[in-house]
Design a protein around this motif. Structure first.
Motif, PDB file in Angstrom:
ATOM      1  N   PHE A  91      87.465 -38.647 -76.048  1.00 15.10           N
ATOM      2  CA  PHE A  91      86.501 -37.638 -75.611  1.00 15.10           C
ATOM      3  C   PHE A  91      86.670 -36.337 -76.388  1.00 15.10           C
ATOM      4  O   PHE A  91      85.730 -35.830 -76.995  1.00 15.10           O
ATOM      5  CB  PHE A  91      86.675 -37.386 -74.100  1.00 15.10           C
ATOM      6  N   SER A  92      87.910 -35.835 -76.411  1.00 16.46           N
ATOM      7  CA  SER A  92      88.117 -34.543 -77.067  1.00 16.46           C
ATOM      8  C   SER A  92      87.897 -34.667 -78.573  1.00 16.46           C
ATOM      9  O   SER A  92      87.366 -33.758 -79.205  1.00 16.46           O
ATOM     10  CB  SER A  92      89.512 -34.009 -76.754  1.00 16.46           C
ATOM     11  N   TYR A  93      88.267 -35.823 -79.135  1.00 13.89           N
ATOM     12  CA  TYR A  93      88.068 -36.040 -80.564  1.00 13.89           C
ATOM     13  C   TYR A  93      86.582 -35.974 -80.914  1.00 13.89           C
ATOM     14  O   TYR A  93      86.168 -35.295 -81.848  1.00 13.89           O
ATOM     15  CB  TYR A  93      88.663 -37.395 -80.940  1.00 13.89           C
ATOM     16  N   SER A  94      85.763 -36.679 -80.121  1.00 16.45           N
ATOM     17  CA  SER A  94      84.325 -36.702 -80.380  1.00 16.45           C
ATOM     18  C   SER A  94      83.719 -35.317 -80.228  1.00 16.45           C
ATOM     19  O   SER A  94      82.873 -34.896 -81.025  1.00 16.45           O
ATOM     20  CB  SER A  94      83.613 -37.654 -79.410  1.00 16.45           C
ATOM     21  N   ASP A 135      78.488 -42.954 -74.550  1.00 12.09           N
ATOM     22  CA  ASP A 135      79.291 -44.103 -74.981  1.00 12.09           C
ATOM     23  C   ASP A 135      80.648 -43.705 -75.548  1.00 12.09           C
ATOM     24  O   ASP A 135      81.520 -44.545 -75.725  1.00 12.09           O
ATOM     25  CB  ASP A 135      78.523 -44.933 -76.011  1.00 12.09           C
ATOM     26  N   ILE A 136      80.871 -42.411 -75.814  1.00  9.59           N
ATOM     27  CA  ILE A 136      82.171 -42.023 -76.384  1.00  9.59           C
ATOM     28  C   ILE A 136      83.326 -42.341 -75.457  1.00  9.59           C
ATOM     29  O   ILE A 136      84.444 -42.561 -75.896  1.00  9.59           O
ATOM     30  CB  ILE A 136      82.233 -40.519 -76.788  1.00  9.59           C
ATOM     31  N   THR A 137      83.095 -42.348 -74.170  1.00 13.89           N
ATOM     32  CA  THR A 137      84.172 -42.797 -73.285  1.00 13.89           C
ATOM     33  C   THR A 137      83.934 -44.204 -72.765  1.00 13.89           C
ATOM     34  O   THR A 137      84.883 -44.920 -72.458  1.00 13.89           O
ATOM     35  CB  THR A 137      84.368 -41.863 -72.069  1.00 13.89           C
ATOM     36  N   PRO A 181      81.416 -37.906 -68.540  1.00 12.51           N
ATOM     37  CA  PRO A 181      79.984 -37.633 -68.692  1.00 12.51           C
ATOM     38  C   PRO A 181      79.565 -36.327 -68.015  1.00 12.51           C
ATOM     39  O   PRO A 181      78.671 -35.623 -68.505  1.00 12.51           O
ATOM     40  CB  PRO A 181      79.320 -38.827 -68.006  1.00 12.51           C
ATOM     41  N   MET A 182      80.232 -35.983 -66.911  1.00 11.35           N
ATOM     42  CA  MET A 182      79.854 -34.746 -66.227  1.00 11.35           C
ATOM     43  C   MET A 182      80.198 -33.527 -67.077  1.00 11.35           C
ATOM     44  O   MET A 182      79.423 -32.574 -67.173  1.00 11.35           O
ATOM     45  CB  MET A 182      80.548 -34.671 -64.859  1.00 11.35           C
TER      46      MET A 182
END
Lengths: 330, 251
Positions: free
Chosen positions: B36-39, B58-60, B125-126
């Protein structure tokens, strides 16, 4: 309460039990006695609905163990030999879980009641992993009792306990026998003698004898054994006693003490007492003693009778014929 | 039915009274947090801005699917294998509980733990919704989570079945891992290698465990075939588990 007919179970090629037939009445404590591997656990597992028999039928509380397995399981409390428990649950949580599985109403109250009855109240919040063997055994019993079953099946309930705990558990079982029909297995003979109303001896998957512990002794011995003790000098006592008709197989134990067997069908005890007193001895004690269940058990479960010693020939022959007799009756 | 709930409740609680639930949560959220943080970092970097990269839900969800599949063996191995090792299965099998109730209860207990993880993972997502405008695309979010739920249900069921075959936990764990890896990575590859030779490809594609998730559900498409696929895997595995217990009664 329990009715078993022609029960047979094969594990592959090995026959674990063969053509067992017995029943247990309401309120009876039936002991299942036999050496390890005789088929006790197998029979109990069939009766509790754990596995079906190869052939034959078994009914518990009026329900067939195969066709009405769930009904049977509702009415049976079972403590397996190893007392399987979840080590990572507390005593209370475990019993609550078992009560819920059996859909006991007011499960928490019932569990509290059992904890109190079995002396586990102060252990309610302990993890089962930290309990002693005796405590675990009690938890296992509590688990079997949680739904107030009509029939209790206990596989070796006192195994691995210390003497004080054994007495405790035996007393508990006797007390439970007032309200429940109990089938318990053991290979400790004195236990069967003390606790059970009726004993079945099982060997190699077959019932070899079945009766009350007392009658089992009487039937197998036929003759009585009597022990005599006189005060002071016992010289010549043996010949005095041996001269009385009906006395057989007299053995001198120590000075002033001897034992004899009576010829079957005769009771020479009164004459023996009179003869001893007339001969001038001080008769201190004369008492009958039975053959212990232990001896019967060994006789019945011996795989092959060892060649009898000359002196014991007569006695062994007798018991062998009694044994055949029992086989026919059971 | 109440028996199913009794058994499931015990399993679910047990995960939290041991380190299992926390350890798995730690790994899961470590990995998800990393992705998540990378994206988000890439998106906010100069290059990301230039290319107009906007991270989607979709990143997570994508790493979540892989993690669920890999973590499931750690959850399910214990379920029946340990009962067998402790001998407590004898008590369950002599309690007035049907074999399928036992199996479904075990499955539900582990499934509920994964549902708990899924619920917690909604936090990504939130947060993302606050970061991007005009907010996350809710279609793929919903279908993606539907997919994750179906995937969890099926994977746990497979794990229950493998667990029902063993009394040794290490063997059960290794076997579950093997089956799961086979389903997730290998079947799909077989499908591709088999190439364009008609029927076989069609079959391999239908059996592709990950394909049903990646190709449709993750992209916001709900195809009834995918739903049916995961539900069938679940039902079949649970049925086989109940059979496996039944068979052992006759042993």
């Amino acid at each position: 309460m329990i009715r078993v007919e022609g029960l047979t179970k094969d594990y592959g090629l090995r026959r674990a039990i063969e053509d067992l037939t017995f029943d247990a009445q309401k309120g009876e404590i039936l002991g299942f006695l036999g050496p390890n591997g005789a088929g006790k656990t197998t029979t109990m597992r069939i009766l509790t609905g754990y596995m079906p028999p190869t052939s034959g039928t078994a009914q518990v509380a009026g329900f067939d163990v195969v066709d009405q397995s769930l009904e049977v399981r509702r009415r049976v409390g079972y403590m397996p030999e190893t007392v399987p428990l979840y080590p990572d649950m507390t005593v209370f949580d475990y019993l609550k879980f078992m009560a819920d599985l059996r859909q006991v109403a007011n499960a928490e109250d019932r569990v509290d009641e059992l904890l109190e009855r079995l002396g586990l109240l102060d252990r309610a919040e302990s993890y089962i992993a930290n309990l002693s063997k005796g405590m675990r055994q009690r938890v296992g019993l509590a688990q079997a009792l949680v739904h107030s079953p009509e029939v209790l099946i206990l596989d070796e309930p006192t195994i691995g306990l210390d003497p004080a705990q054994i007495i405790e558990v035996r007393n508990l079982i006797k007390e439970l026998g007032k309200d429940h029909t109990i089938l318990l297995s053991t290979h400790i003979l004195s236990e069967a003698q003390q606790v059970c109303n009726r004993v079945m001896i099982i060997n190699r998957g077959r019932i070899v004898a079945e009766d009350t512990p007392e009658r089992l002794q009487d039937r197998l011995t036929g003759s009585r054994r009597v022990s005599v003790q006189v005060g002071g000098d016992g010289d010549g006592l043996a010949s005095v006693v041996a001269s009385v008709p009906g006395v057989a197989r007299l053995t001198e134990k120590e000075d002033g003490r001897l034992e004899f067997e009576t010829v079957p069908g005769m009771d020479p005890r009164a004459e023996v007492a009179r003869a001893i007193i007339q001969a001038g001895y001080d008769l201190l004690e004369m008492r009958p003693y039975g053959v212990s269940l232990e001896e019967i058990f060994l006789q019945l479960t011996r795989d092959e009778p060892t060649p009898p010693q000359p002196a014991e020939e007569e006695m062994l022959d007798e018991s062998m014929s009694d044994m055949k007799d029992l086989n026919l009756k059971s | 039915m109440i028996n199913v709930w009794t058994i499931a409740k015990r399993e679910y609680r047990l995960y939290f009274s041991s380190p299992v639930a926390y350890m798995l949560a730690f790994f899961l959220f470590l990995v998800l947090g990393f992705f998540f943080s990378y994206s988000v970092q890439i998106a906010s970097s100069a290059m990301g801005m230039q290319q107009g990269y906007v991270p989607g839900v979709d990143i997570t969800m994508q790493p979540m699917a892989v993690m669920l599949v890999l973590l499931t063996p750690a959850l399910t191995t214990r379920l029946l294998a340990e009962e067998r090792r402790l001998g407590t299965i004898e008590l369950l099998m002599t309690a007035p509980v049907r074999d399928w109730e036992l199996v479904v209860g075990k499955w539900l207990g582990a499934f509920m733990l994964l549902l708990t993880y899924l619920a917690v993972s909604l936090i990504y997502p939130m947060i993302l919704n606050q970061l991007i405008s005009p907010g996350v695309d809710q279609g793929p979010l919903l279908t993606g989570y539907l997919g994750l739920i179906l995937l969890s249900a099926a994977t746990v069921a497979v794990g229950v079945f493998v667990s029902s075959l063993f009394s040794n936990q290490i063997a059960a764990f290794a076997a579950t891992m093997g089956v799961v890896i086979f389903l997730w990575w290998i079947i799909g590859v077989i499908g591709q290698v088999a190439g364009q030779t008609g029927g076989a490809t069609e079959l391999a594609r239908y059996l592709d465990y990950s394909g049903h998730f990646y190709e449709n559900l993750l992209r916001g498409v709900v195809d009834l075939r995918d739903v049916v696929y995961y539900l069938s895997v679940t039902a079949l595995s649970l049925f086989l588990s109940a059979m496996s217990i039944e068979v052992r009664r006759w042993g």
